[in-house]
Design a protein around this motif. Sequence first.
Motif, PDB file in Angstrom:
ATOM      1  N   GLN A   1       0.885  -1.077   0.057  1.00 19.04           N
ATOM      2  CA  GLN A   1      -0.096  -0.140  -0.178  1.00 19.04           C
ATOM      3  C   GLN A   1       0.832   1.340   0.097  1.00 19.04           C
ATOM      4  OE1 GLN A   1      -3.498   0.378   1.898  1.00 19.04           O
ATOM      5  NE2 GLN A   1      -3.655  -1.721   2.909  1.00 19.04           N
ATOM      6  N   ARG A   2       2.036   1.163   0.658  1.00 22.48           N
ATOM      7  CA  ARG A   2       2.816   2.363   0.693  1.00 22.48           C
ATOM      8  C   ARG A   2       3.469   2.608  -0.381  1.00 22.48           C
ATOM      9  NH1 ARG A   2       4.390   0.768   6.782  1.00 22.48           N
ATOM     10  NH2 ARG A   2       3.421   2.350   8.018  1.00 22.48           N
ATOM     11  N   ARG A   3       3.791   1.609  -1.201  1.00 15.65           N
ATOM     12  CA  ARG A   3       4.487   1.723  -2.427  1.00 15.65           C
ATOM     13  C   ARG A   3       3.665   2.386  -3.465  1.00 15.65           C
ATOM     14  NH1 ARG A   3       6.894  -3.371  -1.681  1.00 15.65           N
ATOM     15  NH2 ARG A   3       5.484  -4.315  -3.074  1.00 15.65           N
ATOM     16  N   ALA A   4       2.236   1.839  -3.485  1.00 18.09           N
ATOM     17  CA  ALA A   4       1.263   2.473  -4.300  1.00 18.09           C
ATOM     18  C   ALA A   4       0.989   3.726  -4.006  1.00 18.09           C
ATOM     19  CB  ALA A   4      -0.131   1.550  -4.255  1.00 18.09           C
ATOM     20  N   MET A   5       0.755   4.305  -3.008  1.00 23.57           N
ATOM     21  CA  MET A   5       0.499   5.545  -2.555  1.00 23.57           C
ATOM     22  C   MET A   5       1.588   6.502  -2.819  1.00 23.57           C
ATOM     23  SD  MET A   5      -1.690   7.833  -1.072  1.00 23.57           S
ATOM     24  CE  MET A   5      -2.675   7.235   0.248  1.00 23.57           C
ATOM     25  N   GLU A   6       3.090   6.075  -2.403  1.00 17.95           N
ATOM     26  CA  GLU A   6       4.086   6.999  -2.891  1.00 17.95           C
ATOM     27  C   GLU A   6       4.183   7.187  -4.394  1.00 17.95           C
ATOM     28  OE1 GLU A   6       7.048   4.953  -1.141  1.00 17.95           O
ATOM     29  OE2 GLU A   6       6.448   5.563   1.125  1.00 17.95           O
ATOM     30  N   SER A   7       3.770   6.118  -5.177  1.00 11.78           N
ATOM     31  CA  SER A   7       4.003   6.212  -6.565  1.00 11.78           C
ATOM     32  C   SER A   7       2.816   7.060  -7.313  1.00 11.78           C
ATOM     33  CB  SER A   7       4.064   4.684  -7.110  1.00 11.78           C
ATOM     34  OG  SER A   7       5.036   4.034  -6.920  1.00 11.78           O
ATOM     35  N   HIS A   8       1.466   6.629  -6.860  1.00 16.82           N
ATOM     36  CA  HIS A   8       0.472   7.387  -7.576  1.00 16.82           C
ATOM     37  C   HIS A   8      -0.583   7.985  -6.761  1.00 16.82           C
ATOM     38  CE1 HIS A   8       2.279   4.621 -10.751  1.00 16.82           C
ATOM     39  NE2 HIS A   8       2.393   5.636 -11.651  1.00 16.82           N
ATOM     40  N   GLY A   9      -0.345   8.301  -5.401  1.00 12.10           N
ATOM     41  CA  GLY A   9      -1.305   8.783  -4.629  1.00 12.10           C
ATOM     42  C   GLY A   9      -2.404   7.953  -4.448  1.00 12.10           C
ATOM     43  N   MET A  10      -3.631   8.408  -4.170  1.00 10.57           N
ATOM     44  CA  MET A  10      -4.886   7.737  -3.761  1.00 10.57           C
ATOM     45  C   MET A  10      -5.175   6.852  -5.095  1.00 10.57           C
ATOM     46  SD  MET A  10      -7.104   6.729  -1.527  1.00 10.57           S
ATOM     47  CE  MET A  10      -6.615   7.851  -0.415  1.00 10.57           C
ATOM     48  N   ASP A  11      -5.035   7.356  -6.383  1.00 11.31           N
ATOM     49  CA  ASP A  11      -5.268   6.580  -7.593  1.00 11.31           C
ATOM     50  C   ASP A  11      -4.627   5.370  -7.492  1.00 11.31           C
ATOM     51  OD1 ASP A  11      -6.961   8.575  -8.449  1.00 11.31           O
ATOM     52  OD2 ASP A  11      -5.713   9.511  -9.577  1.00 11.31           O
ATOM     53  N   GLY A  12      -3.193   5.349  -7.168  1.00 12.27           N
ATOM     54  CA  GLY A  12      -2.569   4.042  -6.948  1.00 12.27           C
ATOM     55  C   GLY A  12      -3.087   2.980  -5.916  1.00 12.27           C
ATOM     56  N   LEU A  13      -3.589   3.702  -4.825  1.00 11.83           N
ATOM     57  CA  LEU A  13      -3.857   2.929  -3.766  1.00 11.83           C
ATOM     58  C   LEU A  13      -5.222   2.177  -4.208  1.00 11.83           C
ATOM     59  CD1 LEU A  13      -3.046   2.151  -0.971  1.00 11.83           C
ATOM     60  CD2 LEU A  13      -4.543   3.929  -0.007  1.00 11.83           C
ATOM     61  N   LEU A  14      -6.254   3.059  -4.798  1.00 12.43           N
ATOM     62  CA  LEU A  14      -7.531   2.361  -5.221  1.00 12.43           C
ATOM     63  C   LEU A  14      -7.127   1.275  -6.153  1.00 12.43           C
ATOM     64  CD1 LEU A  14      -9.744   5.565  -5.319  1.00 12.43           C
ATOM     65  CD2 LEU A  14      -9.888   3.778  -4.057  1.00 12.43           C
ATOM     66  N   GLU A  15      -6.242   1.543  -7.259  1.00 13.31           N
ATOM     67  CA  GLU A  15      -5.764   0.519  -8.279  1.00 13.31           C
ATOM     68  C   GLU A  15      -5.333  -0.912  -7.992  1.00 13.31           C
ATOM     69  OE1 GLU A  15      -5.495  -1.352 -11.766  1.00 13.31           O
ATOM     70  OE2 GLU A  15      -6.859   0.702 -11.192  1.00 13.31           O
ATOM     71  N   LEU A  16      -4.294  -0.705  -6.622  1.00  8.48           N
ATOM     72  CA  LEU A  16      -3.918  -1.808  -5.845  1.00  8.48           C
ATOM     73  C   LEU A  16      -4.992  -2.521  -5.388  1.00  8.48           C
ATOM     74  CD1 LEU A  16      -1.563  -3.307  -4.632  1.00  8.48           C
ATOM     75  CD2 LEU A  16      -1.840  -1.800  -2.542  1.00  8.48           C
ATOM     76  N   TYR A  17      -6.101  -1.799  -4.666  1.00 12.07           N
ATOM     77  CA  TYR A  17      -7.175  -2.535  -4.266  1.00 12.07           C
ATOM     78  C   TYR A  17      -7.969  -3.516  -5.281  1.00 12.07           C
ATOM     79  CZ  TYR A  17      -6.645   0.407  -0.005  1.00 12.07           C
ATOM     80  OH  TYR A  17      -6.174   1.200   1.050  1.00 12.07           O
ATOM     81  N   ARG A  18      -8.190  -2.556  -6.398  1.00 11.49           N
ATOM     82  CA  ARG A  18      -8.851  -3.223  -7.472  1.00 11.49           C
ATOM     83  C   ARG A  18      -8.202  -4.506  -7.960  1.00 11.49           C
ATOM     84  NH1 ARG A  18      -9.313   2.099  -9.196  1.00 11.49           N
ATOM     85  NH2 ARG A  18     -11.447   3.155  -8.978  1.00 11.49           N
ATOM     86  N   GLY A  19      -6.965  -4.321  -8.024  1.00  9.03           N
ATOM     87  CA  GLY A  19      -6.025  -5.470  -8.892  1.00  9.03           C
ATOM     88  C   GLY A  19      -5.949  -6.723  -7.950  1.00  9.03           C
ATOM     89  N   THR A  20      -6.077  -6.312  -6.565  1.00 10.16           N
ATOM     90  CA  THR A  20      -5.830  -7.576  -5.739  1.00 10.16           C
ATOM     91  C   THR A  20      -7.096  -8.272  -5.083  1.00 10.16           C
ATOM     92  OG1 THR A  20      -5.464  -5.982  -4.168  1.00 10.16           O
ATOM     93  CG2 THR A  20      -3.545  -6.644  -5.052  1.00 10.16           C
TER      94      THR A  20
END
Length: 366
Positions: free
Chosen positions: A342-361
């Motif tokens: 989650q931290r990597r996703a947030m650091e890379s693309h902010g909330m959009d990255g975090l939501l994409e991680l949730y969708r993808g996993t």
Amino acid sequence: MATLGIEEEYLLLNPDTGLPSHQAEEVAGYLHRSPRVTDGEIQRELLSCQIETATPVSSTLTEAEEYLLNFRSQLETAAGKASVVAAGTASAPLIADHYPELTDKERYRQLKDSAPGIVGDQFVNGLHVHVSIPDRESGVQALNRIREWLPAIVALSCNSPYWLGRDSGFGSWRVVHYRRWPVQGCPPTFKDANDYERRIQQLVATGAIIDRGVLTWMARLSDSYPTLEVRAGDAQLRARGSVLLAALVRGLVSTAVKEAERDVLRPNPEPELLDAAMWQAARQGMTGMLVDPASAELVPAQTRVRDMLEFIGQALDTEGDTEWVQAGLTEIRDSGTGSEQQRRAMESHGMDGLLELYRGTLVGER
């Protein structure tokens, strides 16, 4: 062979803002219409932005994983129809200022009346693993013996780093949140099943908790099933993460039951050391040092996990779970816990990255 069951909780989030979306009733409605989901599989949680499910009694890890993947797939479809994101995260990264909407259930209204400040922040999801036990006496003796390993389960499961839009500094903020409930943390030791029951009845009689369900110990005996229930883990991004933790918990309970039958002596860590070990595990996850409650020393997280594997190795072999566990632990070592991802996703693309991680996993492996 000990059977197991897994309870998973999911958060529903707004796809644009990442805020909790109180649409569980709508999502549950779509799930009820799916021919691949039975009504009993769909469970509601405290807040109306949460959905829960529980596997049937499972003998193998494959059975449990197949069930979870099917439910997650149907949940993903239902969430899409409701225009929300279903997330296997153990904390909401953001919450709104207003008081959350509760699921319409009398018990939840009683909880709110008893602890409104805590209930209002209960945007956290856990993973509960049930393992069959021969009887309640065996369960109590096993409960006494698995306490020292519960922080290691927390460390491996860490998947709740964000709270109020910022990094909490903890791998599992959920564990910290639960410390606010009146009966929390590692359970105490009990002399026998009668002692266990006496002390629970005593707690309920105080009025500090509304019923036995608010015993938020990291492990307890189930009142509904002939199982020992371990509640130490964060909800997981992926189904296979949940199944890995279930395999480890089954190994712990099976080993503890057999040791109790043979009257093998185990360390009885002092409660303050267990408390410190739990705090350290929630903070560090697998990225640093953990407390060994038996020696009162800090050791590398991987060392503590290795020690746990030595303790449960024979049980893993007996259940046929060794290969699965080794693969799962290798993945955590290579990719990190859910919090690290989650931290990597947030650091890379902010909330959009975090939501994409949730969708993808939720179902896939992206």
